[in-house]
Design an enzyme around this catalytic site. Structure first.
Site, PDB file in Angstrom:
ATOM      1  N   ASP A  30      -3.671  -2.953  -2.173  1.00  0.00           N
ATOM      2  CA  ASP A  30      -4.296  -3.180  -0.808  1.00  0.00           C
ATOM      3  C   ASP A  30      -4.712  -4.465  -0.926  1.00  0.00           C
ATOM      4  O   ASP A  30      -5.651  -4.568  -1.884  1.00  0.00           O
ATOM      5  CB  ASP A  30      -5.354  -2.103  -0.673  1.00  0.00           C
TER       6      ASP A  30
ATOM      7  N   LYS B 297       0.694  -1.082   0.079  1.00  0.00           N
ATOM      8  CA  LYS B 297      -0.112  -0.093   0.091  1.00  0.00           C
ATOM      9  C   LYS B 297       0.765   1.238  -0.072  1.00  0.00           C
ATOM     10  O   LYS B 297       0.426   2.288  -0.429  1.00  0.00           O
ATOM     11  CB  LYS B 297      -0.903  -0.025   1.217  1.00  0.00           C
TER      12      LYS B 297
ATOM     13  N   TYR C  81      -5.862 -10.829  17.104  1.00  0.00           N
ATOM     14  CA  TYR C  81      -4.735 -11.109  16.389  1.00  0.00           C
ATOM     15  C   TYR C  81      -4.376 -12.508  16.090  1.00  0.00           C
ATOM     16  O   TYR C  81      -3.751 -12.905  15.260  1.00  0.00           O
ATOM     17  CB  TYR C  81      -3.450 -10.426  17.079  1.00  0.00           C
TER      18      TYR C  81
END
Length: 273
Positions: A70, A38, A164
């Site tokens: 992206d 990105k 996560y």
């Protein structure tokens, strides 16, 4: 070690850190690197762009194609893969390196951040593989290598940061599934994870991690190079650790990889001692 000369690598998140280190190691062989990330303009908090990475790849001896991409966006991923094939004639290796991180408990994880991690990590890895596989299947020695840990259901890895852990284990389970589906068709689908925490620019944004107790990204890059130069046939579904890979290559001294060899190293997440 073998060589990646003439091979085309599609690397996500290659503008800095581990992704860039892998790109530069392959470039030294004369590989062709697709830098899909990105970062197209400089960021004061995170040095490095796809363009600066491309310059480094070329300076190291490789060829480079910088693509702003992206990996959450299907159209962008498929356009990037098409551009890679048009430029270099195919894709031999996919490196799923791009990842989003948020080390917080459930009550301190905004849903927006939770969604970002799932979209980039697991979904992004799946999408990039899906887009690259038709070309990988035509390669002489195709590899997919994902920066993901060995799968674990131990609550000690889930309780501190469920969002996560889910995102990273998602990458691991994508690896398992693709290895089972495409390993028999000759594609090596494996994961690689560092034994210790690796010092990257992104790590600077996580408070409390002393960089002097980390290793340099080059240890992961050298391990990745060793993996990617192996014959793909029959080599799939492995969850590899950088140290173990390098030991198999005859490397026993890891001190040069340390940021500060005098300091004790910090073990990475998701690994038992």
């Amino acid at each position: 070690m073998g060589s990646l000369a003439g091979k085309t690598l599609f690397i996500t998140g290659a503008s800095r850190g581990i992704g860039l280190a892998i790109a530069l190691r392959a470039a030294r062989d004369g590989a062709q690197i697709v830098i899909a990330a990105k970062s197209s303009v400089p960021n004061p908090k995170l040095p490095g762009t796809i363009h600066s990475a491309a310059e480094q790849v070329i300076a190291a001896g490789g060829k480079a194609l910088a693509i702003k991409c992206d990996i959450r966006e299907e159209d962008e991923v498929r356009a990037a893969v098409d551009a890679a094939v048009q430029t270099f004639g195919g894709i031999d290796i996919l490196i799923n390196n791009a990842s989003a991180i948020w080390l917080a408990g459930a009550l301190d994880t905004p849903v927006k951040r939770f969604d970002l991690m799932q979209q980039v990590n697991a979904r992004g890895s799946f999408l990039c593989a899906q887009a690259c596989l038709p070309h990988l299947l035509r390669s002489a020695n195709p590899h997919i290598l994902t920066l993901a840990p060995p799968p674990s259901l131990d609550p000690k890895w889930w309780a501190p940061h469920t969002g996560y852990t889910l995102a990273k284990m998602g990458m691991s389970f994508v690896t398992l599934g693709l290895a089972g589906e495409f390993g028999p068709r000759g594609v090596a689908v494996n994961a690689l994870w560092p034994r210790t925490i690796v010092a990257t620019d992104a790590l600077n944004m996580i408070p409390g991690v002393p960089l002097e107790r980390c290793r340099k990204p080059e240890i992961v890059a050298d391990a990745a190079h060793a993996v990617l130069t192996r014959a793909a046939a029959g080599f799939t579904g492995r969850f590899l650790i950088d140290e173990d890979v390098l030991r198999e290559e005859g490397i026993a001294d890891f001190a040069p990889y340390a940021v500060d060899p005098t300091q004790p190293l910090l073990p990475d997440l998701f690994l038992d001692a």
